[in-house]
Design an enzyme around this catalytic site. Sequence first.
Site, PDB file in Angstrom:
ATOM      1  N   ARG A 142      -9.675   1.137   8.289  1.00  0.00           N
ATOM      2  CA  ARG A 142      -9.811  -0.641   8.333  1.00  0.00           C
ATOM      3  C   ARG A 142     -10.660  -1.218   9.041  1.00  0.00           C
ATOM      4  NH1 ARG A 142      -3.924   0.442   8.483  1.00  0.00           N
ATOM      5  NH2 ARG A 142      -2.701  -1.556   8.676  1.00  0.00           N
ATOM      6  N   ARG A 202      -1.114  -8.539  13.273  1.00  0.00           N
ATOM      7  CA  ARG A 202      -1.255  -7.687  12.000  1.00  0.00           C
ATOM      8  C   ARG A 202      -2.297  -8.501  11.226  1.00  0.00           C
ATOM      9  NH1 ARG A 202       4.163  -4.952  10.549  1.00  0.00           N
ATOM     10  NH2 ARG A 202       4.137  -4.511   9.773  1.00  0.00           N
ATOM     11  N   ARG A 204      14.021  -0.024  10.416  1.00  0.00           N
ATOM     12  CA  ARG A 204      12.802  -1.108  10.023  1.00  0.00           C
ATOM     13  C   ARG A 204      11.915  -0.882  11.688  1.00  0.00           C
ATOM     14  NH1 ARG A 204      15.062  -5.855   8.075  1.00  0.00           N
ATOM     15  NH2 ARG A 204      17.048  -5.968   7.473  1.00  0.00           N
ATOM     16  N   LYS A 232       0.833  -1.364   0.106  1.00  0.00           N
ATOM     17  CA  LYS A 232      -0.389  -0.167  -0.045  1.00  0.00           C
ATOM     18  C   LYS A 232       0.731   1.398   0.055  1.00  0.00           C
ATOM     19  CE  LYS A 232      -2.309  -1.230   3.694  1.00  0.00           C
ATOM     20  NZ  LYS A 232      -2.040  -2.288   4.520  1.00  0.00           N
TER      21      LYS A 232
END
Length: 224
Positions: free
Chosen positions: A88, A172, A160, A13
């Site tokens: 979401r 997730r 990261r 995304k």
Amino acid sequence: MQLILLGPAGAGKGTQARILQEEYSIPQLSTGEMLRHEVKLATPLGKEIKEAMDKGHLISDAILIRMIKNEIEQSHCQNGFILDGFPRTKPQAEALDSMLKTQDMELDAVIHLEVDEEALIERLTGRFTCDECGEGYHVKFKPLTVEGICNVCGSTSFSRRDDDNEDGIRRRLEAFRKQTAPIIPYYQETGKLIVVDGMESIDVVAAEIKAKLNEIKSKSRLTS
Ligand code: AMP
């Protein structure tokens, strides 16, 4: 143009949103980025957010809806935007509908990046980002051209994400399956859903999205 990018963590995304931002000159609104910014500020809210994010949990609808509403009402969004990571949940999707109505805007497309979950673990554990310009990389799929130096801005500092650990990733993905996937049929009913194979390379996915969006744009020119 008002666009939504849908897909689980690692579907691409953010990568595609950055490409579309350049192509159509509309801003990328990444809720993940907004939340990470709040975490960096180390406010009490930021600390709460970090705890939930690191565990792979979603943050409350009320916070996210307020964040997006704030952005959409600003002048940089008057020609449209690309939502990356929002909505979401069903309540977020419904809240977005009413925000758009108030702004006299309509969604042009909801792009669902379909991916194979197992491949996502490799994508997410290998990714890193330039601290200066935010360009995303991957040790295998999109390495730096010169070791240690950002291709875009020349910076030598990379990070990261704290939530890109295997436990966090699995949670997730589960959050996507349970809370986000149910909004796909909601958008399918509106006729705005575009499904793209997110397992292809970055360039192929981008080309497919652009082709579909250009089709939509030329159809709307014909009917307006
Ligand atoms: P992302 O950068 O889109 O992968 O988002 C990273 C994390 O931020 C997610 O795992 C959630 O904890 C949180 N987050 C981002 N967007 C939302 C949203 N729309 N609703 C709830 N939580 C979100």
